[in-house]
Design a protein around this motif. Structure first.
Motif, PDB file in Angstrom:
ATOM      1  N   LEU A  95      25.555  46.503 -21.948  1.00  0.00           N
ATOM      2  CA  LEU A  95      24.462  47.149 -21.218  1.00  0.00           C
ATOM      3  C   LEU A  95      25.037  47.916 -20.035  1.00  0.00           C
ATOM      4  O   LEU A  95      25.805  47.365 -19.239  1.00  0.00           O
ATOM      5  N   THR A  96      24.654  49.188 -19.908  1.00  0.00           N
ATOM      6  CA  THR A  96      25.026  50.005 -18.755  1.00  0.00           C
ATOM      7  C   THR A  96      23.743  50.475 -18.073  1.00  0.00           C
ATOM      8  O   THR A  96      22.876  51.063 -18.733  1.00  0.00           O
ATOM      9  N   VAL A  97      23.633  50.216 -16.781  1.00  0.00           N
ATOM     10  CA  VAL A  97      22.447  50.587 -16.009  1.00  0.00           C
ATOM     11  C   VAL A  97      22.861  51.624 -14.968  1.00  0.00           C
ATOM     12  O   VAL A  97      23.804  51.403 -14.204  1.00  0.00           O
ATOM     13  N   PHE A  98      22.157  52.751 -14.940  1.00  0.00           N
ATOM     14  CA  PHE A  98      22.363  53.785 -13.931  1.00  0.00           C
ATOM     15  C   PHE A  98      21.126  53.804 -13.033  1.00  0.00           C
ATOM     16  O   PHE A  98      20.020  54.118 -13.501  1.00  0.00           O
ATOM     17  N   VAL A  99      21.282  53.455 -11.757  1.00  0.00           N
ATOM     18  CA  VAL A  99      20.157  53.373 -10.820  1.00  0.00           C
ATOM     19  C   VAL A  99      20.362  54.392  -9.713  1.00  0.00           C
ATOM     20  O   VAL A  99      21.376  54.374  -9.014  1.00  0.00           O
ATOM     21  N   THR A 100      19.372  55.266  -9.536  1.00  0.00           N
ATOM     22  CA  THR A 100      19.406  56.269  -8.479  1.00  0.00           C
ATOM     23  C   THR A 100      18.098  56.179  -7.700  1.00  0.00           C
ATOM     24  O   THR A 100      17.023  56.124  -8.300  1.00  0.00           O
ATOM     25  N   GLY A 101      18.197  56.139  -6.367  1.00  0.00           N
ATOM     26  CA  GLY A 101      16.969  56.064  -5.590  1.00  0.00           C
ATOM     27  C   GLY A 101      17.220  55.679  -4.157  1.00  0.00           C
ATOM     28  O   GLY A 101      18.300  55.903  -3.612  1.00  0.00           O
ATOM     29  N   GLN A 102      16.220  55.078  -3.545  1.00  0.00           N
ATOM     30  CA  GLN A 102      16.327  54.707  -2.139  1.00  0.00           C
ATOM     31  C   GLN A 102      15.902  53.263  -1.929  1.00  0.00           C
ATOM     32  O   GLN A 102      15.073  52.721  -2.664  1.00  0.00           O
ATOM     33  N   LEU A 103      16.504  52.653  -0.919  1.00  0.00           N
ATOM     34  CA  LEU A 103      16.245  51.263  -0.583  1.00  0.00           C
ATOM     35  C   LEU A 103      15.356  51.174   0.645  1.00  0.00           C
ATOM     36  O   LEU A 103      15.572  51.881   1.635  1.00  0.00           O
ATOM     37  N   GLN A 104      14.373  50.286   0.583  1.00  0.00           N
ATOM     38  CA  GLN A 104      13.528  49.978   1.731  1.00  0.00           C
ATOM     39  C   GLN A 104      13.387  48.466   1.823  1.00  0.00           C
ATOM     40  O   GLN A 104      13.545  47.753   0.826  1.00  0.00           O
ATOM     41  N   THR A 105      13.077  47.987   3.005  1.00  0.00           N
ATOM     42  CA  THR A 105      13.057  46.551   3.259  1.00  0.00           C
ATOM     43  C   THR A 105      11.642  46.019   3.362  1.00  0.00           C
ATOM     44  O   THR A 105      10.784  46.616   4.021  1.00  0.00           O
ATOM     45  N   ASP A 106      11.421  44.909   2.686  1.00  0.00           N
ATOM     46  CA  ASP A 106      10.179  44.145   2.847  1.00  0.00           C
ATOM     47  C   ASP A 106      10.230  43.496   4.228  1.00  0.00           C
ATOM     48  O   ASP A 106      11.061  42.622   4.480  1.00  0.00           O
ATOM     49  N   ARG A 107       9.379  43.918   5.121  1.00  0.00           N
ATOM     50  CA  ARG A 107       9.476  43.480   6.508  1.00  0.00           C
ATOM     51  C   ARG A 107       9.097  42.019   6.704  1.00  0.00           C
ATOM     52  O   ARG A 107       9.462  41.414   7.706  1.00  0.00           O
ATOM     53  N   THR A 154      28.008  43.755 -18.826  1.00  0.00           N
ATOM     54  CA  THR A 154      27.023  44.492 -18.041  1.00  0.00           C
ATOM     55  C   THR A 154      27.700  45.301 -16.940  1.00  0.00           C
ATOM     56  O   THR A 154      28.506  44.761 -16.176  1.00  0.00           O
ATOM     57  N   THR A 155      27.373  46.589 -16.868  1.00  0.00           N
ATOM     58  CA  THR A 155      27.898  47.467 -15.824  1.00  0.00           C
ATOM     59  C   THR A 155      26.737  48.192 -15.167  1.00  0.00           C
ATOM     60  O   THR A 155      25.834  48.695 -15.863  1.00  0.00           O
ATOM     61  N   LEU A 156      26.757  48.242 -13.844  1.00  0.00           N
ATOM     62  CA  LEU A 156      25.700  48.915 -13.088  1.00  0.00           C
ATOM     63  C   LEU A 156      26.327  49.976 -12.187  1.00  0.00           C
ATOM     64  O   LEU A 156      27.194  49.667 -11.370  1.00  0.00           O
ATOM     65  N   PHE A 157      25.882  51.224 -12.376  1.00  0.00           N
ATOM     66  CA  PHE A 157      26.263  52.316 -11.482  1.00  0.00           C
ATOM     67  C   PHE A 157      25.056  52.606 -10.576  1.00  0.00           C
ATOM     68  O   PHE A 157      23.937  52.777 -11.072  1.00  0.00           O
ATOM     69  N   ALA A 158      25.281  52.680  -9.262  1.00  0.00           N
ATOM     70  CA  ALA A 158      24.178  52.860  -8.322  1.00  0.00           C
ATOM     71  C   ALA A 158      24.496  53.961  -7.323  1.00  0.00           C
ATOM     72  O   ALA A 158      25.594  54.013  -6.765  1.00  0.00           O
ATOM     73  N   ASP A 159      23.528  54.841  -7.112  1.00  0.00           N
ATOM     74  CA  ASP A 159      23.599  55.858  -6.062  1.00  0.00           C
ATOM     75  C   ASP A 159      22.326  55.716  -5.245  1.00  0.00           C
ATOM     76  O   ASP A 159      21.247  56.139  -5.676  1.00  0.00           O
ATOM     77  N   LEU A 160      22.449  55.110  -4.078  1.00  0.00           N
ATOM     78  CA  LEU A 160      21.285  54.700  -3.299  1.00  0.00           C
ATOM     79  C   LEU A 160      21.354  55.247  -1.884  1.00  0.00           C
ATOM     80  O   LEU A 160      22.420  55.299  -1.276  1.00  0.00           O
ATOM     81  N   HIS A 161      20.205  55.639  -1.356  1.00  0.00           N
ATOM     82  CA  HIS A 161      20.069  55.999   0.048  1.00  0.00           C
ATOM     83  C   HIS A 161      19.149  54.974   0.712  1.00  0.00           C
ATOM     84  O   HIS A 161      18.128  54.596   0.142  1.00  0.00           O
ATOM     85  N   ALA A 162      19.534  54.521   1.876  1.00  0.00           N
ATOM     86  CA  ALA A 162      18.779  53.481   2.580  1.00  0.00           C
ATOM     87  C   ALA A 162      18.039  54.078   3.768  1.00  0.00           C
ATOM     88  O   ALA A 162      18.558  54.980   4.441  1.00  0.00           O
ATOM     89  N   ASP A 163      16.829  53.579   4.025  1.00  0.00           N
ATOM     90  CA  ASP A 163      16.175  53.975   5.265  1.00  0.00           C
ATOM     91  C   ASP A 163      16.851  53.265   6.436  1.00  0.00           C
ATOM     92  O   ASP A 163      17.732  52.412   6.238  1.00  0.00           O
ATOM     93  N   ALA A 164      16.467  53.629   7.656  1.00  0.00           N
ATOM     94  CA  ALA A 164      17.186  53.135   8.833  1.00  0.00           C
ATOM     95  C   ALA A 164      17.160  51.609   8.927  1.00  0.00           C
ATOM     96  O   ALA A 164      18.175  50.976   9.230  1.00  0.00           O
ATOM     97  N   GLU A 165      16.023  51.004   8.631  1.00  0.00           N
ATOM     98  CA  GLU A 165      15.907  49.550   8.728  1.00  0.00           C
ATOM     99  C   GLU A 165      16.790  48.858   7.699  1.00  0.00           C
ATOM    100  O   GLU A 165      17.476  47.870   8.002  1.00  0.00           O
ATOM    101  N   THR A 166      16.793  49.373   6.483  1.00  0.00           N
ATOM    102  CA  THR A 166      17.597  48.763   5.429  1.00  0.00           C
ATOM    103  C   THR A 166      19.087  48.980   5.677  1.00  0.00           C
ATOM    104  O   THR A 166      19.911  48.108   5.392  1.00  0.00           O
ATOM    105  N   TRP A 167      19.434  50.139   6.218  1.00  0.00           N
ATOM    106  CA  TRP A 167      20.834  50.406   6.521  1.00  0.00           C
ATOM    107  C   TRP A 167      21.382  49.380   7.510  1.00  0.00           C
ATOM    108  O   TRP A 167      22.497  48.886   7.360  1.00  0.00           O
ATOM    109  N   GLU A 168      20.599  49.024   8.513  1.00  0.00           N
ATOM    110  CA  GLU A 168      21.036  48.009   9.466  1.00  0.00           C
ATOM    111  C   GLU A 168      21.121  46.643   8.791  1.00  0.00           C
ATOM    112  O   GLU A 168      22.029  45.857   9.057  1.00  0.00           O
ATOM    113  N   LEU A 169      20.179  46.355   7.894  1.00  0.00           N
ATOM    114  CA  LEU A 169      20.191  45.082   7.180  1.00  0.00           C
ATOM    115  C   LEU A 169      21.454  44.931   6.336  1.00  0.00           C
ATOM    116  O   LEU A 169      22.049  43.852   6.257  1.00  0.00           O
TER     117      LEU A 169
END
Length: 411
Positions: free
Chosen positions: A70-82, A121-136
């Motif tokens: 299984l190969t998973v390609f994930v592209t998107g952005q990360l946000q934090t459940d406050r 299993t291989t996962l390739f990820a290209d993710l951008h984090a919002d400011a809160e998640t980046w600090e986390l």
């Protein structure tokens, strides 16, 4: 050998969008399935800007149950459940205030992939984090599971009123369009080098100029570490935080006996048992797989005590094995026991491990055909749902409605 590929690109609609995630899908789609997977043939599943986390979970779960690579390609952005401070993959309807209900919790990747054979299993990820998640992520980097090879990058928030491009994933796709699929680690390094060359050119030839006025990306390597984005340069490494093992201990769950009554249970062999158990289950030797897991559960009781997290782990494994064996009633019952044990240990009703157990019990209950088992386990599930409503609205009402219909049909 066949393979499976899951292409997932997701980002919120409107002003909350940090990255044009879906723009990478046409580039990836231009690559042949076999090259995407690194196998002779492959089945490709594409999810573009999905709306519901459950839809993503259904596709991921279906892909994870296949014994093929299984190969998973994930592209998107990360946000934090406050509320719980957990990273989520933001979906089309996600906003900062609704991420807990509209985003895809990152730990669901770990949970769904954990029973797969190591190395499959291989996962390739290209993710951008919002400011809160980046600090986390400075103290709690992403965890995708010990058995999954992970490659990619997490980028900090782009400048205001700017929508970033998934440059790493586009570099991966461009390299694959040549028709050659190098080993995942080499592909990752080549994509980083191409990304660095493009950014160096954009800054007038200043190596590392991208870091001026903006923090550098976190790069995900196979070992699950965050490292410096420039290949060959030394940086400060951060271990990925381990999973939620090590939580408060729970009351004992009695594992089913796996040995002849009156005889001591054999000691399990040394080493990681999950590969052997998974191989047996995927080969259809379900009784053997469950017996192996039961022996490890017994060993966990002896070594760590009946109230240990290790015992709960093996209960979860056996619940998954029952699901793979096509026994939803046994799987549901075990998940109910796991959830109840965690609650009795003082874990919060909205703790990820508790919610996961309740949700999986509910999912397996919905697949039971025997009306007597539906009624028996449904009553227990309704009691659990009163304490653990989960992220989906109306879960308790769903159980009660089905029980009412069953009662009306079988008074």
């Amino acid at each position: 050998m066949p393979g499976t590929v899951l292409l997932l690109a997701a980002s919120p609609q409107g002003r909350g969008c940090l990255v044009d995630a879906a723009s990478v899908l046409p580039v990836l789609a231009a690559v042949s399935p076999a090259v995407l997977s690194g196998t002779d043939t492959a089945n490709v599943v594409e999810l573009a800007d999905p709306l519901e986390p459950q839809a993503v979970l259904t596709r991921l779960r279906a892909a994870a149950t296949s014994p093929d690579p299984l190969t998973v390609f994930v592209t998107g952005q990360l946000q934090t459940d406050r509320k719980q401070r957990l990273p989520h993959l933001a979906l089309a309807r996600t906003t900062p205030s609704t991420v807990r209900y509209t985003g895809f919790p990152w730990h669901w990747f770990r949970e769904e992939l954990r029973l797969r054979a190591p190395g499959s299993t291989t996962l390739f990820a290209d993710l951008h984090a919002d400011a809160e998640t980046w600090e986390l992520l400075r103290t709690q980097p992403l965890d995708s599971g010990a058995g999954t090879a992970v490659y990619g990058r997490v980028a900090p928030p782009p400048q205001r009123r700017t929508v970033a491009q998934p440059a790493y994933m586009k570099a991966v796709a461009t390299l694959l369009r040549s028709g050659h699929r190098p080993p995942a680690g080499q592909l990752h390094e080549a994509a980083l080098a191409r990304l660095l060359d493009a950014e160096t050119a954009a800054t007038g030839g200043r190596r590392g100029g991208r870091g001026q006025g903006r923090e550098q990306d976190l790069v995900l390597s196979e070992e699950g570490r965050a490292q410096d984005p420039v290949p060959g340069e030394r940086g400060r490494a951060q271990d990925l935080v381990p999973g939620e093992r090590g939580q408060a201990p729970a009351p004992p769950l009695a594992p089913a006996p796996a040995s002849v009554p009156g005889e001591p249970a054999p000691e399990p062999a040394a080493g990681d048992p999950h590969a052997e158990i998974t191989a047996a289950a995927q080969a259809g030797r379900h009784a053997e797989a469950d017996a192996l897991a039961a022996r490890w559960a017994e060993a966990a009781v002896r070594e760590h005590g009946p109230a240990s997290e290790e015992v709960l782990h093996w209960a979860e494994v056996r619940a998954d094995l029952a699901m793979l064996a096509g026994d939803p009633a046994r799987s549901c019952r075990t998940w109910l026991e796991v959830a109840s044990a965690r609650l009795a240990a003082g874990q919060a009703a909205d703790a990820p491990a508790v919610e996961t157990a309740a949700d999986r019990a509910h999912h397996q209950w919905s697949r039971i055909q025997d009306s007597a088992q539906v009624r028996e386990l449904g009553l227990l599930l309704a009691e659990l749902r009163e304490r653990v409503p989960g992220r989906r609205e109306g879960a308790l009402e769903n159980v009660r409605r089905h029980l009412d219909l069953l009662q009306a049909a079988n008074p």
